[in-house]
Design a protein around this motif. Structure first.
Motif, PDB file in Angstrom:
ATOM      1  N   GLY A   1       1.423   5.808   0.607  1.00  0.00           N
ATOM      2  CA  GLY A   1       1.174   7.123   0.066  1.00  0.00           C
ATOM      3  C   GLY A   1       2.474   7.792  -0.337  1.00  0.00           C
ATOM      4  O   GLY A   1       3.422   7.130  -0.761  1.00  0.00           O
ATOM      5  N   PRO A   2       2.564   9.112  -0.152  1.00  0.00           N
ATOM      6  CA  PRO A   2       3.762   9.849  -0.569  1.00  0.00           C
ATOM      7  C   PRO A   2       5.040   9.414   0.154  1.00  0.00           C
ATOM      8  O   PRO A   2       6.111   9.381  -0.458  1.00  0.00           O
ATOM      9  CB  PRO A   2       3.431  11.306  -0.231  1.00  0.00           C
ATOM     10  CG  PRO A   2       1.957  11.360  -0.067  1.00  0.00           C
ATOM     11  CD  PRO A   2       1.508   9.992   0.334  1.00  0.00           C
TER      12      PRO A   2
ATOM     13  N   THR B   1       0.866  -1.411  -4.137  1.00  0.00           N
ATOM     14  CA  THR B   1       1.557  -0.135  -3.917  1.00  0.00           C
ATOM     15  C   THR B   1       1.721   0.604  -5.240  1.00  0.00           C
ATOM     16  O   THR B   1       1.164   0.219  -6.260  1.00  0.00           O
ATOM     17  CB  THR B   1       2.918  -0.370  -3.224  1.00  0.00           C
ATOM     18  OG1 THR B   1       3.424   0.885  -2.754  1.00  0.00           O
ATOM     19  CG2 THR B   1       3.922  -1.025  -4.149  1.00  0.00           C
ATOM     20  N   HIS B   2       2.499   1.659  -5.225  1.00  0.00           N
ATOM     21  CA  HIS B   2       2.747   2.482  -6.409  1.00  0.00           C
ATOM     22  C   HIS B   2       3.320   1.633  -7.544  1.00  0.00           C
ATOM     23  O   HIS B   2       4.212   0.821  -7.318  1.00  0.00           O
ATOM     24  CB  HIS B   2       3.731   3.603  -6.069  1.00  0.00           C
ATOM     25  CG  HIS B   2       3.288   4.468  -4.936  1.00  0.00           C
ATOM     26  ND1 HIS B   2       2.401   5.509  -5.112  1.00  0.00           N
ATOM     27  CD2 HIS B   2       3.584   4.441  -3.611  1.00  0.00           C
ATOM     28  CE1 HIS B   2       2.186   6.100  -3.948  1.00  0.00           C
ATOM     29  NE2 HIS B   2       2.887   5.470  -3.020  1.00  0.00           N
ATOM     30  N   ASP B   3       2.829   1.866  -8.734  1.00  0.00           N
ATOM     31  CA  ASP B   3       3.315   1.172  -9.918  1.00  0.00           C
ATOM     32  C   ASP B   3       4.382   2.040 -10.569  1.00  0.00           C
ATOM     33  O   ASP B   3       4.093   2.876 -11.423  1.00  0.00           O
ATOM     34  CB  ASP B   3       2.160   0.899 -10.884  1.00  0.00           C
ATOM     35  CG  ASP B   3       2.570   0.008 -12.038  1.00  0.00           C
ATOM     36  OD1 ASP B   3       3.639  -0.632 -11.959  1.00  0.00           O
ATOM     37  OD2 ASP B   3       1.815  -0.036 -13.023  1.00  0.00           O
ATOM     38  N   VAL B   4       5.613   1.861 -10.118  1.00  0.00           N
ATOM     39  CA  VAL B   4       6.736   2.651 -10.615  1.00  0.00           C
ATOM     40  C   VAL B   4       7.840   1.711 -11.079  1.00  0.00           C
ATOM     41  O   VAL B   4       7.888   0.546 -10.664  1.00  0.00           O
ATOM     42  CB  VAL B   4       7.269   3.620  -9.526  1.00  0.00           C
ATOM     43  CG1 VAL B   4       6.218   4.654  -9.150  1.00  0.00           C
ATOM     44  CG2 VAL B   4       7.742   2.868  -8.301  1.00  0.00           C
TER      45      VAL B   4
ATOM     46  N   ASP C   1       0.853  -1.183   0.000  1.00  0.00           N
ATOM     47  CA  ASP C   1       0.000   0.000   0.000  1.00  0.00           C
ATOM     48  C   ASP C   1       0.895   1.241   0.000  1.00  0.00           C
ATOM     49  O   ASP C   1       1.961   1.223  -0.588  1.00  0.00           O
ATOM     50  CB  ASP C   1      -0.942  -0.057   1.214  1.00  0.00           C
ATOM     51  CG  ASP C   1      -2.018   1.014   1.216  1.00  0.00           C
ATOM     52  OD1 ASP C   1      -2.831   1.025   0.276  1.00  0.00           O
ATOM     53  OD2 ASP C   1      -2.025   1.828   2.158  1.00  0.00           O
TER      54      ASP C   1
ATOM     55  N   THR D   1       5.782   6.425   1.248  1.00  0.00           N
ATOM     56  CA  THR D   1       6.191   5.163   0.628  1.00  0.00           C
ATOM     57  C   THR D   1       6.823   5.427  -0.735  1.00  0.00           C
ATOM     58  O   THR D   1       7.814   4.791  -1.099  1.00  0.00           O
ATOM     59  CB  THR D   1       4.982   4.224   0.488  1.00  0.00           C
ATOM     60  OG1 THR D   1       4.392   4.036   1.780  1.00  0.00           O
ATOM     61  CG2 THR D   1       5.383   2.882  -0.099  1.00  0.00           C
ATOM     62  N   LEU D   2       6.278   6.378  -1.462  1.00  0.00           N
ATOM     63  CA  LEU D   2       6.833   6.720  -2.769  1.00  0.00           C
ATOM     64  C   LEU D   2       8.276   7.219  -2.634  1.00  0.00           C
ATOM     65  O   LEU D   2       9.135   6.853  -3.447  1.00  0.00           O
ATOM     66  CB  LEU D   2       5.955   7.762  -3.457  1.00  0.00           C
ATOM     67  CG  LEU D   2       6.275   8.084  -4.898  1.00  0.00           C
ATOM     68  CD1 LEU D   2       6.261   6.842  -5.782  1.00  0.00           C
ATOM     69  CD2 LEU D   2       5.278   9.121  -5.427  1.00  0.00           C
TER      70      LEU D   2
ATOM     71  N   GLN E   1       5.414  -5.963  -9.003  1.00  0.00           N
ATOM     72  CA  GLN E   1       4.097  -6.147  -8.395  1.00  0.00           C
ATOM     73  C   GLN E   1       3.832  -7.640  -8.229  1.00  0.00           C
ATOM     74  O   GLN E   1       4.023  -8.419  -9.160  1.00  0.00           O
ATOM     75  CB  GLN E   1       3.018  -5.494  -9.254  1.00  0.00           C
ATOM     76  CG  GLN E   1       3.162  -3.989  -9.406  1.00  0.00           C
ATOM     77  CD  GLN E   1       2.978  -3.211  -8.113  1.00  0.00           C
ATOM     78  OE1 GLN E   1       2.295  -3.641  -7.193  1.00  0.00           O
ATOM     79  NE2 GLN E   1       3.595  -2.045  -8.038  1.00  0.00           N
TER      80      GLN E   1
END
Length: 146
Positions: free
Chosen positions: A101-102, A123-126, A99, A104-105, A131
């Protein structure tokens, strides 16, 4: 191995249970969990690891070690606020992101800088984040890359 587990500080019950499972699995395999030491994913992963007899390290944003959640075995006060995110990632051989937010990013950015393998659960897909669909897959992914 030391594994940094990062993620949201306020999460759903389902996400919390994922974090507990991740912590338990790492502890059962003899790994130490490193996290930010507070609530949400951080508390969940520490709960799971602690209940399975594992070690937990919380790298805290403030100056008070008593701010750590009750499942942190080794609380480390930094007084750095969000800047401590670099230390959370740097002190793991790999990263699991759950999961988030900023904050974690930013930790995912540091994971790229420090060339850590990263498994992501919702979580963020970066770039650089693999994943996965389960706690077991997250653990297996990072174990295979360290």
């Amino acid at each position: 191995m030391r594994v940094s587990v990062i993620g949201g500080s306020s999460v759903s019950d389902a996400t919390y249970e994922q974090a507990v499972s991740v912590g338990r699995l790492f502890a059962e395999r003899g790994h130490t969990v490193v996290c930010g030491g507070l609530g949400g994913v951080m508390r969940g992963v520490c709960e799971g690891a602690s209940e399975a007899g594992g070690r937990t390290v919380g790298i805290l944003p403030g100056e008070d070690t008593t701010a750590a959640n009750e499942f942190v075995e080794v609380p480390l006060a930094t007084g750095l606020g969000h800047a401590r995110n670099a230390l959370v990632v740097m002190n793991g051989d790999a990263v699991v992101a759950i999961d988030g937010g900023p904050g974690t990013l930013t930790e995912l950015g540091f994971a790229s800088v420090y060339d850590r393998p990263v498994a992501g659960l919702g979580t963020h897909d970066v770039p650089g984040v693999r994943q996965v669909d389960s706690p077991a897959a997250a653990v297996a992914y990072v174990e295979d890359r360290v």
